[in-house]
Structures are given as C-alpha cells and as structure tokens.
Design a protein around this motif. Structure first.
Motif, mmCIF file in Angstrom:
data_model
loop_
_atom_site.group_PDB
_atom_site.id
_atom_site.type_symbol
_atom_site.label_atom_id
_atom_site.label_comp_id
_atom_site.label_asym_id
_atom_site.label_seq_id
_atom_site.Cartn_x
_atom_site.Cartn_y
_atom_site.Cartn_z
ATOM 1 N N ALA A 19 63.086 -29.764 -8.001
ATOM 2 C CA ALA A 19 63.025 -31.036 -7.267
ATOM 3 C C ALA A 19 64.172 -31.167 -6.272
ATOM 4 O O ALA A 19 64.774 -32.225 -6.143
ATOM 5 C CB ALA A 19 63.005 -32.203 -8.244
ATOM 6 N N GLY A 20 64.477 -30.075 -5.604
ATOM 7 C CA GLY A 20 65.504 -30.105 -4.573
ATOM 8 C C GLY A 20 66.931 -30.076 -5.080
ATOM 9 O O GLY A 20 67.870 -30.179 -4.298
ATOM 10 N N LYS A 21 67.126 -29.951 -6.382
ATOM 11 C CA LYS A 21 68.475 -29.903 -6.951
ATOM 12 C C LYS A 21 68.681 -28.563 -7.649
ATOM 13 O O LYS A 21 67.775 -28.036 -8.275
ATOM 14 C CB LYS A 21 68.686 -31.039 -7.951
#
Length: 135
Positions: A19-21
C-alpha cells in the motif's frame, strides 16, 4: 557450556512494499536456535550476569553431517564445514541470545571472537560449545 540443537545463522532483515509503504521485518527462522542458546546459557549461570568489562567469546558450531559423510568409509571425527550458514551469521545468533538474557550489558563489549564450524563427529549431537570469558 554446550547448546544442543541445529545451529542457524541470523537471517538478514527483509523489506517489502505494501500500500505504498515499505515495511521491514525479521524472519524468525533462527528463533528456536537462539532460545536453545539462551536456555543453555541460563543453566550455565550467565543469565543476568551482566559482565561489565571486556569479553572474549569462543564458539565451535557442530552442524549435522550430510548423508555422503555418514557411510562406512566416512571419517568419524569432526570435519570442517565450508558451506552455509556463514560463521558470522551463526555468531550473530549467539550474540543476540546472550544479549537478550543479560550476559553482558552490550555485545560491543566483545573484543575477541574465535569461531569455527565443523560437521559433528559420527554419533555425536549437533549444537555449539560456547565459552564466555569476562569481568
């Protein structure tokens, strides 16, 4: 003291993106081995010893023999082990286990390390002979 079990190297931390992390985790593949070291060290009276001065550490890792070294003509004594796990990663497991039980204040106190890896003698148990000398 002798820590019975199959020596394992401390794995490297792993990272993944979700999730983009970016998340980092420690694979728990050496946890059982580290708990065996901690149990043996506690039995030897090192738990909470908190050595405060310089510490010398000597470790001989005894790894299981492959089947090719177990036949009738196999040498019965210890044979140098030259494949994975790397000796430095095995030492990290020892450092972590002894730090967790409070054998010393910090593993930076270790000024000398002598480590070796061998295939275990025929009929003997796997594990590690660990010697901790300090003040």
């Amino acid at each position: 003291f002798f820590a019975a079990g199959t020596p394992k190297g401390q794995p490297r931390p792993r990272a993944f993106a979700h999730a983009g992390k970016v998340r980092v985790y420690d694979p728990g593949t050496a946890e059982h081995w580290k708990s065996e070291i901690a149990l043996a060290a506690r039995s030897a009276g090192l738990a909470g010893a908190q050595l405060s001065g310089p510490v010398a550490l000597t470790v001989e890792f005894l790894l299981p023999r492959p089947k090719r070294l177990c036949g009738k003509r196999a040498e019965p004594w210890r044979i140098p082990h030259t494949s994975r796990p790397d000796v430095d990663n095995c030492m990290k497991s020892v450092f972590d286990a002894l730090t967790v039980i409070g054998a010393w204040l910090d593993d930076s106190q270790v000024y000398e390390c002598i480590a070796s890896k061998h295939y275990v003698e025929l009929g003997a148990h796997c594990g590690a002979w660990i010697s901790v000398e300090g003040e």
